[in-house]
Every structure is written in C-alpha cells, then in structure tokens.
Write a protein that holds these residues in place. Sequence first.
Motif, PDB file in Angstrom:
ATOM      1  N   ASP A   1     131.096  71.690  10.727  1.00 62.65           N
ATOM      2  CA  ASP A   1     131.628  73.044  10.582  1.00 62.65           C
ATOM      3  C   ASP A   1     130.866  73.889   9.559  1.00 62.65           C
ATOM      4  O   ASP A   1     131.440  74.494   8.668  1.00 62.65           O
TER       5      ASP A   1
ATOM      6  N   SER B   1     129.564  79.268  13.750  1.00 59.86           N
ATOM      7  CA  SER B   1     130.251  80.445  14.302  1.00 59.86           C
ATOM      8  C   SER B   1     129.269  81.524  14.757  1.00 59.86           C
ATOM      9  O   SER B   1     129.655  82.457  15.460  1.00 59.86           O
TER      10      SER B   1
ATOM     11  N   SER C   1     132.303  75.035  18.633  1.00 58.48           N
ATOM     12  CA  SER C   1     133.465  74.347  18.067  1.00 58.48           C
ATOM     13  C   SER C   1     132.937  73.239  17.170  1.00 58.48           C
ATOM     14  O   SER C   1     131.831  72.730  17.356  1.00 58.48           O
ATOM     15  N   SER C   2     133.734  72.825  16.185  1.00 58.60           N
ATOM     16  CA  SER C   2     133.244  71.865  15.220  1.00 58.60           C
ATOM     17  C   SER C   2     134.388  71.062  14.623  1.00 58.60           C
ATOM     18  O   SER C   2     135.546  71.405  14.774  1.00 58.60           O
TER      19      SER C   2
ATOM     20  N   ILE D   1     137.900  72.705  14.616  1.00 58.56           N
ATOM     21  CA  ILE D   1     137.856  74.159  14.567  1.00 58.56           C
ATOM     22  C   ILE D   1     137.440  74.618  15.963  1.00 58.56           C
ATOM     23  O   ILE D   1     136.288  74.440  16.353  1.00 58.56           O
ATOM     24  N   GLN D   2     138.388  75.165  16.709  1.00 61.01           N
ATOM     25  CA  GLN D   2     138.099  75.550  18.076  1.00 61.01           C
ATOM     26  C   GLN D   2     137.456  76.930  18.122  1.00 61.01           C
ATOM     27  O   GLN D   2     137.946  77.885  17.545  1.00 61.01           O
ATOM     28  N   ARG D   3     136.325  76.979  18.804  1.00 59.66           N
ATOM     29  CA  ARG D   3     135.633  78.228  19.058  1.00 59.66           C
ATOM     30  C   ARG D   3     135.346  78.289  20.552  1.00 59.66           C
ATOM     31  O   ARG D   3     136.043  77.655  21.338  1.00 59.66           O
ATOM     32  N   ALA D   4     134.355  79.009  20.969  1.00 59.55           N
ATOM     33  CA  ALA D   4     134.105  79.250  22.384  1.00 59.55           C
ATOM     34  C   ALA D   4     133.684  78.022  23.180  1.00 59.55           C
ATOM     35  O   ALA D   4     133.865  77.977  24.385  1.00 59.55           O
ATOM     36  N   THR D   5     133.136  76.988  22.528  1.00 63.97           N
ATOM     37  CA  THR D   5     132.632  75.853  23.294  1.00 63.97           C
ATOM     38  C   THR D   5     133.669  74.760  23.532  1.00 63.97           C
ATOM     39  O   THR D   5     133.341  73.722  24.070  1.00 63.97           O
ATOM     40  N   SER D   6     134.910  74.963  23.134  1.00 65.11           N
ATOM     41  CA  SER D   6     135.902  73.907  23.352  1.00 65.11           C
ATOM     42  C   SER D   6     136.661  74.112  24.636  1.00 65.11           C
ATOM     43  O   SER D   6     136.669  75.123  25.245  1.00 65.11           O
TER      44      SER D   6
ATOM     45  N   PRO E   1     127.378  80.736  22.873  1.00 60.52           N
ATOM     46  CA  PRO E   1     128.749  80.914  22.401  1.00 60.52           C
ATOM     47  C   PRO E   1     128.976  80.171  21.083  1.00 60.52           C
ATOM     48  O   PRO E   1     128.251  79.230  20.766  1.00 60.52           O
ATOM     49  N   ALA E   2     129.988  80.621  20.332  1.00 55.45           N
ATOM     50  CA  ALA E   2     130.298  80.010  19.033  1.00 55.45           C
ATOM     51  C   ALA E   2     130.632  78.531  19.223  1.00 55.45           C
ATOM     52  O   ALA E   2     131.368  78.153  20.131  1.00 55.45           O
TER      53      ALA E   2
END
Length: 61
Positions: free
Chosen positions: A6, A11, A18-19, A56-61, A15-16
């Motif tokens: 993370d 970010s 996820s980590s 940490i959910q972002r666009a790739t999850s 796409p952002a």
Amino acid sequence: MIGHDDTPLASLFVPALSSVRIDSAGLGRYMAETALAAMIDLPTPLAGPAGEAVVIQRATS
C-alpha cells in the motif's frame, strides 16, 4: 490484481491498484529489537506489532 505494501504510488496507477496494508515500520522495529537482543544477550521482545493486514480496495479489486 493486488499489491502488497500500500505505497502512495498504488493509488496513482490507472486503474488504481488495490493493496494490502501492514505495519511495516513496526515489523522492522520489532525485528531490529529482536536482532539486537540476540547480539547482546538480552531477553527477546515479547510481542511484535499487531499482525493485522487490511485490504485497501481500489479499482483493481
């Protein structure tokens, strides 16, 4: 796709990314204390940092 530490850079990807977030500073401190204790024959620290990992959910999850 998911990252493992993370960093702030995660970010910024498109796409952002996820980590997973862990207390890497606390883990490093604990490992250093453990190594120093072994070198100078002191008691090993009883506990390290909390072992909680947070996704940490972002666009790739």
